[in-house]
Motif scaffolding. Structure first.
Motif, mmCIF file in Angstrom:
data_model
loop_
_atom_site.group_PDB
_atom_site.id
_atom_site.type_symbol
_atom_site.label_atom_id
_atom_site.label_comp_id
_atom_site.label_asym_id
_atom_site.label_seq_id
_atom_site.Cartn_x
_atom_site.Cartn_y
_atom_site.Cartn_z
ATOM 1 N N GLU A 152 -8.568 22.550 0.105
ATOM 2 C CA GLU A 152 -8.598 21.307 -0.648
ATOM 3 C C GLU A 152 -7.201 21.100 -1.227
ATOM 4 O O GLU A 152 -6.530 22.053 -1.621
ATOM 5 N N LYS A 153 -6.746 19.855 -1.292
ATOM 6 C CA LYS A 153 -5.360 19.608 -1.689
ATOM 7 C C LYS A 153 -5.272 18.627 -2.854
ATOM 8 O O LYS A 153 -6.053 17.686 -2.957
ATOM 9 N N ILE A 154 -4.280 18.884 -3.717
ATOM 10 C CA ILE A 154 -3.892 17.976 -4.794
ATOM 11 C C ILE A 154 -2.392 17.744 -4.664
ATOM 12 O O ILE A 154 -1.617 18.697 -4.510
ATOM 13 N N PHE A 155 -1.972 16.476 -4.708
ATOM 14 C CA PHE A 155 -0.556 16.123 -4.612
ATOM 15 C C PHE A 155 -0.050 15.652 -5.974
ATOM 16 O O PHE A 155 -0.761 14.930 -6.696
ATOM 17 N N LEU A 156 1.183 16.020 -6.301
ATOM 18 C CA LEU A 156 1.860 15.534 -7.509
ATOM 19 C C LEU A 156 3.163 14.857 -7.104
ATOM 20 O O LEU A 156 4.012 15.475 -6.449
ATOM 21 N N PHE A 157 3.327 13.595 -7.507
ATOM 22 C CA PHE A 157 4.546 12.850 -7.210
ATOM 23 C C PHE A 157 4.988 12.069 -8.443
ATOM 24 O O PHE A 157 4.150 11.487 -9.144
ATOM 25 N N ALA A 158 6.296 12.036 -8.686
ATOM 26 C CA ALA A 158 6.818 11.194 -9.756
ATOM 27 C C ALA A 158 6.937 9.735 -9.314
ATOM 28 O O ALA A 158 7.183 8.851 -10.131
ATOM 29 N N THR A 159 6.785 9.486 -8.019
ATOM 30 C CA THR A 159 6.813 8.146 -7.439
ATOM 31 C C THR A 159 5.423 7.818 -6.906
ATOM 32 O O THR A 159 4.805 8.661 -6.254
ATOM 33 N N PRO A 160 4.905 6.624 -7.148
ATOM 34 C CA PRO A 160 3.592 6.269 -6.602
ATOM 35 C C PRO A 160 3.681 5.952 -5.113
ATOM 36 O O PRO A 160 4.768 5.747 -4.565
ATOM 37 N N PRO A 161 2.541 5.874 -4.430
ATOM 38 C CA PRO A 161 2.553 5.459 -3.021
ATOM 39 C C PRO A 161 2.780 3.961 -2.904
ATOM 40 O O PRO A 161 2.637 3.214 -3.880
ATOM 41 N N ALA A 162 3.157 3.518 -1.714
ATOM 42 C CA ALA A 162 3.216 2.082 -1.446
ATOM 43 C C ALA A 162 1.786 1.544 -1.472
ATOM 44 O O ALA A 162 0.937 1.968 -0.684
ATOM 45 N N HIS A 163 1.545 0.642 -2.403
ATOM 46 C CA HIS A 163 0.180 0.148 -2.612
ATOM 47 C C HIS A 163 0.285 -1.160 -3.366
ATOM 48 O O HIS A 163 1.203 -1.360 -4.179
ATOM 49 N N LYS A 164 -0.646 -2.043 -3.144
ATOM 50 C CA LYS A 164 -0.583 -3.360 -3.769
ATOM 51 C C LYS A 164 -0.617 -3.304 -5.291
ATOM 52 O O LYS A 164 -0.184 -4.235 -5.968
ATOM 53 N N ASP A 165 -1.120 -2.205 -5.862
ATOM 54 C CA ASP A 165 -1.243 -2.108 -7.314
ATOM 55 C C ASP A 165 -0.030 -1.483 -7.998
ATOM 56 O O ASP A 165 0.009 -1.404 -9.216
ATOM 57 N N TRP A 166 0.957 -0.987 -7.206
ATOM 58 C CA TRP A 166 2.124 -0.353 -7.797
ATOM 59 C C TRP A 166 3.393 -0.939 -7.206
ATOM 60 O O TRP A 166 3.514 -1.111 -5.992
ATOM 61 N N ASP A 167 4.376 -1.204 -8.054
ATOM 62 C CA ASP A 167 5.671 -1.680 -7.590
ATOM 63 C C ASP A 167 6.547 -0.493 -7.208
ATOM 64 O O ASP A 167 6.502 0.562 -7.841
ATOM 65 N N GLY A 168 7.366 -0.681 -6.168
ATOM 66 C CA GLY A 168 8.353 0.324 -5.818
ATOM 67 C C GLY A 168 7.785 1.611 -5.278
ATOM 68 O O GLY A 168 8.394 2.675 -5.415
ATOM 69 N N GLY A 169 6.618 1.563 -4.652
ATOM 70 C CA GLY A 169 6.004 2.770 -4.128
ATOM 71 C C GLY A 169 6.621 3.219 -2.820
ATOM 72 O O GLY A 169 7.378 2.493 -2.174
ATOM 73 N N SER A 170 6.293 4.436 -2.430
ATOM 74 C CA SER A 170 6.853 5.045 -1.233
ATOM 75 C C SER A 170 5.851 5.020 -0.082
ATOM 76 O O SER A 170 4.728 5.506 -0.225
ATOM 77 N N GLN A 171 6.291 4.495 1.060
ATOM 78 C CA GLN A 171 5.430 4.493 2.240
ATOM 79 C C GLN A 171 5.222 5.902 2.764
ATOM 80 O O GLN A 171 4.160 6.226 3.298
ATOM 81 N N ALA A 172 6.219 6.775 2.595
ATOM 82 C CA ALA A 172 6.066 8.165 3.040
ATOM 83 C C ALA A 172 4.922 8.852 2.300
ATOM 84 O O ALA A 172 4.156 9.631 2.896
ATOM 85 N N ILE A 173 4.784 8.573 1.010
ATOM 86 C CA ILE A 173 3.687 9.160 0.244
ATOM 87 C C ILE A 173 2.348 8.614 0.729
ATOM 88 O O ILE A 173 1.380 9.362 0.881
ATOM 89 N N THR A 174 2.298 7.313 0.990
ATOM 90 C CA THR A 174 1.067 6.734 1.526
ATOM 91 C C THR A 174 0.691 7.384 2.845
ATOM 92 O O THR A 174 -0.482 7.712 3.085
ATOM 93 N N THR A 175 1.687 7.618 3.696
ATOM 94 C CA THR A 175 1.422 8.260 4.985
ATOM 95 C C THR A 175 0.903 9.680 4.801
ATOM 96 O O THR A 175 -0.050 10.103 5.474
ATOM 97 N N LEU A 176 1.506 10.439 3.886
ATOM 98 C CA LEU A 176 1.043 11.806 3.618
ATOM 99 C C LEU A 176 -0.399 11.800 3.106
ATOM 100 O O LEU A 176 -1.211 12.643 3.498
ATOM 101 N N ILE A 177 -0.703 10.851 2.232
ATOM 102 C CA ILE A 177 -2.070 10.760 1.697
ATOM 103 C C ILE A 177 -3.059 10.462 2.814
ATOM 104 O O ILE A 177 -4.108 11.108 2.940
ATOM 105 N N ASN A 178 -2.738 9.470 3.652
ATOM 106 C CA ASN A 178 -3.662 9.087 4.717
ATOM 107 C C ASN A 178 -3.799 10.173 5.781
ATOM 108 O O ASN A 178 -4.857 10.313 6.396
#
Length: 229
Positions: A152-178
């Motif tokens: 089971e995994k938990i991720f910690l990032f100081a930058t949010p993922p690219a998402h409609k609810d957050w400005d300036g998010g990272s697409q790389a984080i979104t990809t890792l999550i998915n």
């Protein structure tokens, strides 16, 4: 301490607010949590010597007495000072785990991985004046995820993922999550918020510099807001 990780206390952006950190330590002892997750700027940007500032923050985190995992924010530079003090205090307090570009294990076959600093699409690594990493660097550092399919995994990032609810998010984080479907992702953002990204619960828990934290129940997928002021 439980053998499984169920109730997580999460917060972000301590920003050197030691009085509020003391209150968080006191509050955590009353909340029956299994672990603590902290993302974003740990120390302030004032004139305090950086090594001394890290030493104070890590010393207080060591008093939590539950497994505590953290990543730095963009202002936790230079990285050398951060890493040196994190390493020294982790030797003193074995329950402290810095997971900036690495991983540690929480109770119950749970892998906690993270990357601090600002994560953007362009440029190169910067670790002297601020912590900044291009998305390719994050993907490379966290390639160890391929070896953790049974955890089971938990991720910690100081930058949010690219998402409609957050400005300036990272697409790389979104990809890792998915791709790797962590149970929980804790990120730093100016306002408290949570969203589902794929099957993962992504939580901006509030900033401790404003007194805020959140309690996340991983099994029930419920979030409780808290404040130490």
């Amino acid at each position: 301490m439980r053998k499984h990780t169920r109730r997580v206390l999460a917060t972000s952006h301590i920003a050197g607010q030691l009085d509020l950190l003391d209150r968080l330590v006191e509050t955590a002892s009353e909340l029956d949590v299994d672990s603590v997750m902290i993302v974003g700027d740990l120390v302030g940007t004032g004139g305090v010597h950086r090594a001394d500032a890290y030493r104070e923050v890590f010393g207080k985190l060591g008093a939590l007495r539950v497994p505590t995992f953290f990543v730095p924010g963009a202002h936790d530079a230079p990285l050398d000072d951060y890493l040196r003090e994190a390493y020294n205090l982790e030797l003193t307090f074995p329950m402290l785990h810095g997971v900036h570009g690495t991983l540690a294990f929480a109770p119950g076959h749970v892998a906690v991985l993270g990357m601090g600093g600002e994560i953007g699409q362009t440029g190169g690594r910067e670790e002297r004046e601020r912590l900044y990493y291009p998305e390719w660097a994050v993907e490379y550092v966290l390639k160890v995820l391929d070896e953790l399919k049974d955890y089971e995994k938990i991720f910690l990032f100081a930058t949010p993922p690219a998402h409609k609810d957050w400005d300036g998010g990272s697409q790389a984080i979104t990809t890792l999550i998915n791709t790797f479907a962590p149970t929980l992702v804790v990120v730093d953002a100016p306002r408290r918020h949570h969203a589902e990204v794929g099957t993962s619960l992504v939580v901006a828990p509030g900033r401790l510099s404003e007194g805020d934290f959140s309690i996340v129940d991983l099994r029930r997928r419920k979030i409780e807001a808290g404040n130490v002021r």
